[in-house]
Design a protein around this motif. Structure first.
Motif, PDB file in Angstrom:
ATOM      1  N   THR A   1      -0.174   7.896  -2.160  1.00 34.25           N
ATOM      2  CA  THR A   1      -0.136   6.750  -1.241  1.00 34.25           C
ATOM      3  C   THR A   1       1.105   5.905  -1.478  1.00 34.25           C
ATOM      4  OG1 THR A   1      -2.559   6.679  -1.134  1.00 34.25           O
ATOM      5  CG2 THR A   1      -1.379   4.676  -0.494  1.00 34.25           C
ATOM      6  N   VAL A   2       1.413   5.639  -2.737  1.00 34.67           N
ATOM      7  CA  VAL A   2       2.589   4.842  -3.074  1.00 34.67           C
ATOM      8  C   VAL A   2       3.862   5.522  -2.563  1.00 34.67           C
ATOM      9  CG1 VAL A   2       3.995   3.934  -4.977  1.00 34.67           C
ATOM     10  CG2 VAL A   2       1.500   3.766  -5.078  1.00 34.67           C
TER      11      VAL A   2
ATOM     12  N   VAL B   1       9.169   3.970  -8.627  1.00 32.01           N
ATOM     13  CA  VAL B   1       8.272   2.951  -8.081  1.00 32.01           C
ATOM     14  C   VAL B   1       7.101   2.719  -9.025  1.00 32.01           C
ATOM     15  CG1 VAL B   1       6.969   2.273  -6.022  1.00 32.01           C
ATOM     16  CG2 VAL B   1       8.863   3.897  -5.807  1.00 32.01           C
ATOM     17  N   HIS B   2       6.728   1.455  -9.220  1.00 33.93           N
ATOM     18  CA  HIS B   2       5.524   1.129  -9.994  1.00 33.93           C
ATOM     19  C   HIS B   2       4.650   0.182  -9.188  1.00 33.93           C
ATOM     20  CE1 HIS B   2       2.674   0.432 -13.104  1.00 33.93           C
ATOM     21  NE2 HIS B   2       3.375   1.118 -13.999  1.00 33.93           N
ATOM     22  N   PRO B   3       3.429   0.581  -8.846  1.00 34.09           N
ATOM     23  CA  PRO B   3       2.593  -0.236  -7.965  1.00 34.09           C
ATOM     24  C   PRO B   3       1.826  -1.366  -8.647  1.00 34.09           C
ATOM     25  CG  PRO B   3       1.464   1.806  -8.469  1.00 34.09           C
ATOM     26  CD  PRO B   3       2.825   1.894  -9.124  1.00 34.09           C
ATOM     27  N   ALA B   4       1.889  -1.455  -9.973  1.00 33.68           N
ATOM     28  CA  ALA B   4       0.983  -2.406 -10.632  1.00 33.68           C
ATOM     29  C   ALA B   4       1.593  -3.266 -11.736  1.00 33.68           C
ATOM     30  CB  ALA B   4      -0.212  -1.640 -11.223  1.00 33.68           C
ATOM     31  N   LEU B   5       2.691  -2.852 -12.328  1.00 36.29           N
ATOM     32  CA  LEU B   5       3.133  -3.479 -13.574  1.00 36.29           C
ATOM     33  C   LEU B   5       3.929  -4.767 -13.380  1.00 36.29           C
ATOM     34  CD1 LEU B   5       2.801  -2.829 -16.571  1.00 36.29           C
ATOM     35  CD2 LEU B   5       4.975  -1.604 -16.495  1.00 36.29           C
ATOM     36  N   PHE B   6       4.594  -4.930 -12.246  1.00 37.14           N
ATOM     37  CA  PHE B   6       5.528  -6.046 -12.084  1.00 37.14           C
ATOM     38  C   PHE B   6       5.201  -6.900 -10.859  1.00 37.14           C
ATOM     39  CE2 PHE B   6       7.899  -2.483 -14.031  1.00 37.14           C
ATOM     40  CZ  PHE B   6       8.195  -3.065 -15.266  1.00 37.14           C
TER      41      PHE B   6
ATOM     42  N   LEU C   1       7.746  -4.473  12.391  1.00 37.04           N
ATOM     43  CA  LEU C   1       8.019  -3.142  11.826  1.00 37.04           C
ATOM     44  C   LEU C   1       6.737  -2.513  11.283  1.00 37.04           C
ATOM     45  CD1 LEU C   1      11.328  -3.807   9.830  1.00 37.04           C
ATOM     46  CD2 LEU C   1      11.101  -2.605  12.017  1.00 37.04           C
ATOM     47  N   ASP C   2       5.749  -3.373  11.004  1.00 37.06           N
ATOM     48  CA  ASP C   2       4.446  -2.915  10.513  1.00 37.06           C
ATOM     49  C   ASP C   2       4.599  -2.055   9.261  1.00 37.06           C
ATOM     50  OD1 ASP C   2       1.673  -2.742  10.526  1.00 37.06           O
ATOM     51  OD2 ASP C   2       1.652  -0.937  11.768  1.00 37.06           O
ATOM     52  N   LEU C   3       5.346  -2.596   8.302  1.00 33.82           N
ATOM     53  CA  LEU C   3       5.595  -1.863   7.061  1.00 33.82           C
ATOM     54  C   LEU C   3       4.380  -1.923   6.152  1.00 33.82           C
ATOM     55  CD1 LEU C   3       9.196  -3.173   6.311  1.00 33.82           C
ATOM     56  CD2 LEU C   3       8.571  -0.940   7.246  1.00 33.82           C
ATOM     57  N   PRO C   4       4.157  -0.888   5.371  1.00 36.37           N
ATOM     58  CA  PRO C   4       3.073  -0.942   4.386  1.00 36.37           C
ATOM     59  C   PRO C   4       3.377  -2.009   3.352  1.00 36.37           C
ATOM     60  CG  PRO C   4       4.469   0.974   4.008  1.00 36.37           C
ATOM     61  CD  PRO C   4       4.924   0.363   5.299  1.00 36.37           C
ATOM     62  N   ALA C   5       2.325  -2.596   2.791  1.00 36.72           N
ATOM     63  CA  ALA C   5       2.496  -3.654   1.795  1.00 36.72           C
ATOM     64  C   ALA C   5       1.652  -3.348   0.572  1.00 36.72           C
ATOM     65  CB  ALA C   5       2.096  -5.006   2.373  1.00 36.72           C
ATOM     66  N   CYS C   6       2.155  -3.728  -0.578  1.00 34.84           N
ATOM     67  CA  CYS C   6       1.396  -3.599  -1.819  1.00 34.84           C
ATOM     68  C   CYS C   6       0.076  -4.363  -1.668  1.00 34.84           C
ATOM     69  CB  CYS C   6       2.208  -4.174  -2.983  1.00 34.84           C
ATOM     70  SG  CYS C   6       1.290  -4.276  -4.528  1.00 34.84           S
ATOM     71  N   PRO C   7      -1.077  -3.725  -1.888  1.00 30.35           N
ATOM     72  CA  PRO C   7      -2.353  -4.412  -1.717  1.00 30.35           C
ATOM     73  C   PRO C   7      -2.469  -5.691  -2.538  1.00 30.35           C
ATOM     74  CG  PRO C   7      -2.687  -2.057  -1.976  1.00 30.35           C
ATOM     75  CD  PRO C   7      -1.242  -2.322  -2.259  1.00 30.35           C
ATOM     76  N   PHE C   8      -1.862  -5.708  -3.724  1.00 35.86           N
ATOM     77  CA  PHE C   8      -1.932  -6.916  -4.560  1.00 35.86           C
ATOM     78  C   PHE C   8      -1.238  -8.081  -3.880  1.00 35.86           C
ATOM     79  CE2 PHE C   8      -0.164  -9.909  -7.582  1.00 35.86           C
ATOM     80  CZ  PHE C   8      -1.259 -10.202  -8.383  1.00 35.86           C
ATOM     81  N   HIS C   9       0.000  -7.868  -3.426  1.00 34.68           N
ATOM     82  CA  HIS C   9       0.753  -8.946  -2.807  1.00 34.68           C
ATOM     83  C   HIS C   9       0.189  -9.319  -1.441  1.00 34.68           C
ATOM     84  CE1 HIS C   9       3.764  -7.556  -5.818  1.00 34.68           C
ATOM     85  NE2 HIS C   9       3.882  -8.854  -5.952  1.00 34.68           N
ATOM     86  N   GLN C  10      -0.359  -8.331  -0.744  1.00 36.95           N
ATOM     87  CA  GLN C  10      -0.973  -8.594   0.546  1.00 36.95           C
ATOM     88  C   GLN C  10      -2.181  -9.517   0.364  1.00 36.95           C
ATOM     89  OE1 GLN C  10      -2.325  -5.043   2.626  1.00 36.95           O
ATOM     90  NE2 GLN C  10      -1.225  -5.712   4.442  1.00 36.95           N
TER      91      GLN C  10
END
Length: 199
Positions: free
Chosen positions: A9-10, A78-83, A180-189
């Motif tokens: 997914t990432v 890419v790191h989806p969670a650490l930063f 643009l409807d870009l995907p977003a990190c669920p945390f930041h969303q």
């Protein structure tokens, strides 16, 4: 508790951002050719701590350094969670640059940062200019110096590219970017970052 998306997914979200924003808006005129040739590697780190992430960075640097450019042009790590916090990510960049040196790749590879909350110095958090470096997840772009040199020959006035990007983004505004409807990190969303704002 935040559960990061899986690697597939990432990588898919990162590829969509690359295609829609970076290439689609021509923010980086050099990005399309390696993408079309399938020479862009998207590597996802799920390291639990900084040391583990830096080990993943070492591996990606070594792989890029040892692989011919006609097989692998560039890498997005890419790191989806650490930063989640941009300031923490920004502080990590000194260590990332040191890793380039420690792997004997100074002058061969350099790193460009992207983040969902990316903010250039002397800008407000929601300035549209920051969006040139906003990605779905914290990302390090590992770039060959040779590629930059070749790009500079094709586009000798790099400042003009930046100015053109700012002009384009100012014209689009936050609402245009949102379209643009870009995907977003669920945390930041979930935590309502500036990237969710509209005009």
């Amino acid at each position: 508790m935040y559960t990061p998306p899986d690697d597939e997914t990432v990588a898919a979200h990162t590829r969509e951002w690359l295609e829609k924003a970076v290439i689609g808006l021509n923010l980086c005129p050099f990005a399309k050719a390696p993408h079309v040739k399938n020479l862009v590697r998207i590597a996802v780190s799920q390291a639990k701590h900084l040391d583990g992430f830096l080990e993943d960075l070492d591996r990606e640097l070594q792989l890029l350094g040892q692989t011919p450019a006609d097989e692998l042009e560039t890498t997005l790590l890419v790191h989806p969670a650490l930063f989640h916090d941009f300031l923490v990510f920004n502080d990590m960049l000194d260590l990332a640059d040191s890793a380039v040196v420690e792997n004997g790749l100074e002058g061969v590879i350099q790193i460009a940062p992207f983040h969902p909350q990316f903010q250039f110095a002397d800008t407000e958090a929601d300035d549209i200019s920051n969006y040139t470096n906003r990605s779905p997840y914290p990302t390090l772009h590992l770039i060959r110096e040779d590629s930059i040199s070749k790009a500079a020959q094709a586009f000798p006035d790099a400042a003009a590219i930046f100015e053109r990007n700012i002009e384009l983004l100012n014209k689009m505004g936050h609402s245009g970017w949102a379209e643009l409807d870009l995907p977003a990190c669920p945390f930041h969303q979930a935590n309502g970052t500036a990237s969710d704002k509209t005009d």
